[in-house]
Design an enzyme around this catalytic site. Structure first.
Site, PDB file in Angstrom:
ATOM      1  N   TYR A 255     -11.948   8.078 -13.796  1.00 41.97           N
ATOM      2  CA  TYR A 255     -12.128   6.592 -13.070  1.00 41.97           C
ATOM      3  C   TYR A 255     -12.812   5.710 -14.122  1.00 41.97           C
ATOM      4  O   TYR A 255     -12.316   4.544 -14.217  1.00 41.97           O
ATOM      5  CB  TYR A 255     -12.989   7.119 -11.948  1.00 41.97           C
TER       6      TYR A 255
ATOM      7  N   ASP B 251       0.766  -1.305  -0.092  1.00 40.99           N
ATOM      8  CA  ASP B 251       0.108   0.078  -0.072  1.00 40.99           C
ATOM      9  C   ASP B 251       0.765   1.141   0.011  1.00 40.99           C
ATOM     10  O   ASP B 251       2.059   1.137   0.379  1.00 40.99           O
ATOM     11  CB  ASP B 251      -1.038  -0.033   1.341  1.00 40.99           C
TER      12      ASP B 251
ATOM     13  N   ASN C 215      -4.967  -4.252  -7.188  1.00 34.96           N
ATOM     14  CA  ASN C 215      -6.282  -3.736  -6.725  1.00 34.96           C
ATOM     15  C   ASN C 215      -6.435  -2.485  -6.332  1.00 34.96           C
ATOM     16  O   ASN C 215      -7.188  -1.656  -6.187  1.00 34.96           O
ATOM     17  CB  ASN C 215      -6.733  -4.641  -5.426  1.00 34.96           C
TER      18      ASN C 215
ATOM     19  N   ILE D 140     -19.362  -0.466  -2.712  1.00 38.01           N
ATOM     20  CA  ILE D 140     -18.895  -1.067  -1.376  1.00 38.01           C
ATOM     21  C   ILE D 140     -18.541  -0.364  -0.545  1.00 38.01           C
ATOM     22  O   ILE D 140     -18.100   0.666  -0.693  1.00 38.01           O
ATOM     23  CB  ILE D 140     -17.747  -2.145  -1.910  1.00 38.01           C
TER      24      ILE D 140
ATOM     25  N   THR E  86     -16.491   1.202   1.706  1.00 38.29           N
ATOM     26  CA  THR E  86     -15.131   1.323   1.892  1.00 38.29           C
ATOM     27  C   THR E  86     -14.841   2.995   2.103  1.00 38.29           C
ATOM     28  O   THR E  86     -15.562   3.627   1.546  1.00 38.29           O
ATOM     29  CB  THR E  86     -14.106   0.876   1.020  1.00 38.29           C
TER      30      THR E  86
ATOM     31  N   LYS F 239     -11.137   2.452 -15.404  1.00 43.02           N
ATOM     32  CA  LYS F 239     -11.476   1.042 -15.126  1.00 43.02           C
ATOM     33  C   LYS F 239     -12.162   0.152 -16.451  1.00 43.02           C
ATOM     34  O   LYS F 239     -11.998  -0.838 -16.433  1.00 43.02           O
ATOM     35  CB  LYS F 239     -13.122   1.186 -13.940  1.00 43.02           C
TER      36      LYS F 239
HETATM   37  N1  LIG Z   1     -15.536   0.488  -2.750  1.00 39.74           N
HETATM   38  C1  LIG Z   1     -16.069   0.738  -3.844  1.00 39.74           C
HETATM   39  O1  LIG Z   1     -17.235   0.779  -3.982  1.00 39.74           O
HETATM   40  C2  LIG Z   1     -15.444   0.253  -5.049  1.00 39.74           C
HETATM   41  C3  LIG Z   1     -16.236  -0.094  -6.244  1.00 39.74           C
HETATM   42  C4  LIG Z   1     -15.761  -0.254  -7.404  1.00 39.74           C
HETATM   43  C5  LIG Z   1     -14.449  -0.429  -7.546  1.00 39.74           C
HETATM   44  N2  LIG Z   1     -13.504  -0.262  -6.381  1.00 39.74           N
HETATM   45  C6  LIG Z   1     -12.082  -0.517  -6.621  1.00 39.74           C
HETATM   46  O2  LIG Z   1     -11.771  -1.125  -5.545  1.00 39.74           O
HETATM   47  C7  LIG Z   1     -10.385  -0.884  -5.262  1.00 39.74           C
HETATM   48  C8  LIG Z   1      -9.902  -0.994  -3.799  1.00 39.74           C
HETATM   49  O3  LIG Z   1     -10.836   0.129  -3.240  1.00 39.74           O
HETATM   50  P1  LIG Z   1     -11.482   0.314  -1.935  1.00 39.74           P
HETATM   51  O4  LIG Z   1     -12.845   0.275  -2.313  1.00 39.74           O
HETATM   52  O5  LIG Z   1     -11.008  -0.802  -0.982  1.00 39.74           O
HETATM   53  O6  LIG Z   1     -11.047   1.616  -1.367  1.00 39.74           O
HETATM   54  P2  LIG Z   1     -10.024   2.202  -0.305  1.00 39.74           P
HETATM   55  O7  LIG Z   1      -9.887   3.609  -0.498  1.00 39.74           O
HETATM   56  O8  LIG Z   1     -10.552   1.747   1.050  1.00 39.74           O
HETATM   57  O9  LIG Z   1      -8.768   1.323  -0.638  1.00 39.74           O
HETATM   58  C9  LIG Z   1      -7.823   1.658  -1.566  1.00 39.74           C
HETATM   59  C10 LIG Z   1      -6.457   1.517  -1.189  1.00 39.74           C
HETATM   60  O10 LIG Z   1      -5.510   1.749  -2.157  1.00 39.74           O
HETATM   61  C11 LIG Z   1      -4.439   2.475  -1.483  1.00 39.74           C
HETATM   62  N3  LIG Z   1      -3.967   3.211  -2.711  1.00 39.74           N
HETATM   63  C12 LIG Z   1      -4.372   4.540  -3.249  1.00 39.74           C
HETATM   64  N4  LIG Z   1      -3.374   4.736  -4.092  1.00 39.74           N
HETATM   65  C13 LIG Z   1      -2.202   3.888  -4.044  1.00 39.74           C
HETATM   66  C14 LIG Z   1      -1.163   3.921  -4.773  1.00 39.74           C
HETATM   67  N5  LIG Z   1      -0.736   5.070  -5.738  1.00 39.74           N
HETATM   68  N6  LIG Z   1      -0.229   2.916  -4.557  1.00 39.74           N
HETATM   69  C15 LIG Z   1      -0.558   2.047  -3.767  1.00 39.74           C
HETATM   70  N7  LIG Z   1      -1.823   2.307  -2.996  1.00 39.74           N
HETATM   71  C16 LIG Z   1      -2.673   3.047  -3.078  1.00 39.74           C
HETATM   72  C17 LIG Z   1      -4.985   3.159  -0.381  1.00 39.74           C
HETATM   73  O11 LIG Z   1      -4.027   3.679   0.553  1.00 39.74           O
HETATM   74  C18 LIG Z   1      -5.994   2.189   0.084  1.00 39.74           C
HETATM   75  O12 LIG Z   1      -5.295   1.490   1.060  1.00 39.74           O
HETATM   76  C19 LIG Z   1      -9.988   0.344  -6.074  1.00 39.74           C
HETATM   77  O13 LIG Z   1      -9.427   0.050  -7.409  1.00 39.74           O
HETATM   78  C20 LIG Z   1     -11.142   0.786  -6.363  1.00 39.74           C
HETATM   79  O14 LIG Z   1     -11.410   1.542  -7.546  1.00 39.74           O
HETATM   80  C21 LIG Z   1     -14.155   0.165  -5.315  1.00 39.74           C
END
Ligand SMILES: NC(=O)c1ccc[n+]([C@@H]2O[C@H](COP(=O)([O-])OP(=O)(O)OC[C@H]3O[C@@H](n4cnc5c(N)ncnc54)[C@H](O)[C@@H]3O)[C@@H](O)[C@H]2O)c1
Length: 250
Positions: free
Chosen positions: A155, A36, A89, A188, A190, A159
């Site tokens: 975004y 991370d 991820n 989700i 988060t 994606k």
């Molecule tokens: N939560 C949702 O609704 C949702 C929906 C669709 C897709 N996603 C995708 O799921 C993935 C995880 O997101 P999440 O929902 O757990 O959100 P989150 O913000 O809780 O987690 C994202 C993590 O990525 C880390 N991060 C950000 N930039 C970074 C970088 N440059 N290098 C390394 N780490 C980095 C952050 O520190 C964080 O821990 C993402 O790709 C997000 O786009 C999330």
């Protein structure tokens, strides 16, 4: 245990979906490299895995920097002797403004992490997997890789790109016994959706904009990712699995 003796990397492993998946992998016997950009949250994931009797290390990585991605895979090989599973991820949202108001810097920031980062993850993970005669990669796309949403052009585009990139990688490395799939979460619960949650007008709509009429939990994505990296998905590659509560039907 479905991942006994496997070695896995999880990027964004300090966040909601990444942490839930890192814990799930560890509970199924994998050794996990949690990566991370934020050390504190990444170390916390490792602590949680260690406390439940699992094996994990933390490697700080900015997925938009090539040298970090190379070093991440090298550290994994050094500590655990190889790499079998890569959960690509880490991701960020964008500043929500109209397309013409998006600065080129903001475009570059989002696409560098969400799309270039996924490419670079595979660029370094695949050669490591070839040394083990196979492996499984899951790239995190989104429901928003399939459909548009106002004010989220960088975004959405990043994606959507992940879905196509996943197909390319699957096609090029299927012959090397490397399976590559994408997981496409809906909404989700988060940190990434915090700005939506704080909007009293939007959240009641967004949080129920799917067939199941609720937001998903990170563990529900982790379960799908576990399936995709496990031997139970041995004939699944190049696919993009929506785990969105029926969000695309809505
Ligand atoms: N939560 C949702 O609704 C949702 C929906 C669709 C897709 N996603 C995708 O799921 C993935 C995880 O997101 P999440 O929902 O757990 O959100 P989150 O913000 O809780 O987690 C994202 C993590 O990525 C880390 N991060 C950000 N930039 C970074 C970088 N440059 N290098 C390394 N780490 C980095 C952050 O520190 C964080 O821990 C993402 O790709 C997000 O786009 C999330």
């Amino acid at each position: 245990m479905r991942l006994q003796d496997k070695v896995a990397i999880v990027t964004g492993g300090g966040g909601g979906i990444g942490r839930a998946t890192a814990l799930r992998f560890a509970s199924e016997g994998a050794k996990v490299v949690v990566s991370d950009i934020h050390s504190e949250s990444g170390e916390e994931s490792v602590d949680q895995i260690t406390k439940m009797g699992g094996e994990a290390i933390f490697v700080r990585t900015d997925t938009s920097i090539e040298g970090d991605m190379k070093a991440l895979v090298e550290e994994c090989e050094k500590r655990y002797g190889g790499l079998d599973i890569f959960f690509n991820n880490a991701g960020v949202s964008n500043e929500e403004v109209k397309l013409v108001d998006i600065s080129v810097d903001e475009w570059d920031r989002v696409v560098s992490i969400n799309l270039k980062g996924v490419f670079m993850g595979m660029k370094y993970a695949i050669p490591a997997m070839e040394k083990r005669s196979g492996g499984a990669i899951v790239n995190t796309s989104s429901l928003l890789g399939f459909k548009g949403k106002k004010y989220m052009a960088p975004y959405n585009a990043s994606k959507g790109g992940v879905i196509t990139l996943t197909k390319n990688a699957a096609l090029e490395y299927g012959g090397k016994n490397i399976r590559v799939n994408a997981v496409c979460p809906g909404v989700i619960d988060t940190n990434i959706v915090t700005p939506w949650k704080e909007d009293d007008r939007k959240w009641p709509i967004i949080s129920k904009a799917n067939a199941l009429r609720r937001v998903g939990q990170p563990e529900e994505i982790a379960n799908a990712v576990l399936f995709l990296v496990s031997d139970e998905a041995s004939y699944v590659t190049g696919t993009s699995l929506l785990v969105d509560g029926g969000g695309l039907t809505f």
